[in-house]
Design a protein around this motif. Structure first.
Motif, mmCIF file in Angstrom:
data_model
loop_
_atom_site.group_PDB
_atom_site.id
_atom_site.type_symbol
_atom_site.label_atom_id
_atom_site.label_comp_id
_atom_site.label_asym_id
_atom_site.label_seq_id
_atom_site.Cartn_x
_atom_site.Cartn_y
_atom_site.Cartn_z
ATOM 1 N N ASP A 158 0.828 -1.203 0.000
ATOM 2 C CA ASP A 158 0.000 0.000 0.000
ATOM 3 C C ASP A 158 0.867 1.260 0.000
ATOM 4 N N ARG A 188 -9.476 -3.275 6.917
ATOM 5 C CA ARG A 188 -10.165 -4.102 5.921
ATOM 6 C C ARG A 188 -11.675 -4.111 6.175
ATOM 7 N N PHE A 233 -9.523 -13.470 -4.507
ATOM 8 C CA PHE A 233 -8.476 -12.694 -3.851
ATOM 9 C C PHE A 233 -8.802 -12.552 -2.362
ATOM 10 N N PRO A 243 -7.729 -10.439 0.719
ATOM 11 C CA PRO A 243 -6.954 -9.271 1.133
ATOM 12 C C PRO A 243 -6.195 -9.477 2.439
ATOM 13 N N ASN A 276 -1.423 -4.935 -5.457
ATOM 14 C CA ASN A 276 -2.077 -3.640 -5.283
ATOM 15 C C ASN A 276 -2.892 -3.266 -6.520
ATOM 16 N N GLU A 295 -5.977 -5.470 -6.648
ATOM 17 C CA GLU A 295 -6.968 -5.064 -5.645
ATOM 18 C C GLU A 295 -7.761 -3.837 -6.115
#
Length: 223
Positions: free
Chosen positions: A25, A113, A134, A136, A156, A159
């Motif tokens: 991130d 999250r 996916f 996270p 990233n 996502e």
């Protein structure tokens, strides 16, 4: 994901920044109410982590200003105060969640999250689209049940595209979500590089990342 961290305790800030950057991130870190206002004036964020006690005021001032401008960005408040009144005041002013120091970084990530899930219709922790799954939390990706190994930046990009599936995501938007103010040598070519790598690693999936020249990228299920 791009986060704003407003925290003046150096060791706490360093640990938070490192934990999110290790995940891939982008984190902008400031340490005062004034610096937070400056960052928010020029950049939108996916999440804000905001300390209550700051050198030039209270984090709730930043929160109140954000909500007054009708910005719905998820905000998690950090506080060293155990007084229930402070926590209630932060929630009443529009905070989405709070953590009392000291805290475990794993809990911080889980709460972030959870806030992001509440922004979406899908409340589950797993994101599924077409034949891609996916996670996270575990940062794992599967295509048709088989694991696919992705680098941090590739995760990233995935996502961001999954969060905007079937919608066009501008290259500039991807760029600002991938890098913070402190990152050097950032160029739009970096986005093309990571999208290209992601395409290759998802080549056995029915999901396609379409390039729309002059507009951006679109993730589609071509089943």
């Amino acid at each position: 994901m791009r986060l704003l961290l407003v925290e003046d305790t150096v060791d706490v800030a360093d640990a938070i920044v490192a934990s999110f950057e290790n995940r891939g991130d982008a984190v902008d870190h400031v340490s005062s109410v004034d610096e937070a206002a400056g960052a928010l004036a020029v950049q939108d964020y996916d999440v804000i982590i905001l300390d209550i006690g700051l050198p030039d005021g209270l984090g709730t001032e930043v929160l109140a200003s954000l909500r007054d401008r009708r910005k719905a960005t998820p905000v998690l408040m950090l506080t060293a105060r155990s007084d229930i009144e402070d926590r209630v005041a932060a929630l009443d002013k529009g905070a989405d969640d709070y953590l009392i120091k000291p805290f475990d970084l794993r809990e911080l990530h889980a709460r972030v999250r959870a806030m992001l899930r509440r922004q979406d219709v899908d409340r589950s922790g797993i994101i599924a689209f077409g034949d891609i799954t996916f996670d996270p939390a575990g940062l794992t990706v599967e295509v048709n049940g088989s694991p696919v190994s992705l680098a941090r930046r590739e995760i990233n990009v995935l996502e961001i595209l999954l969060a905007n599936r079937e919608r066009v995501v501008a290259k500039d938007k991807l760029l600002e979500r991938l890098y913070s103010f402190n990152d050097e040598d950032v160029s739009p070519n970096a986005v093309e590089l990571y999208v290209g790598r992601l395409r290759k690693k998802l080549c056995h999936s029915r999901i396609r990342i379409k390039t729309l020249r002059g507009l951006g990228y679109q993730m589609l299920d071509e089943d």
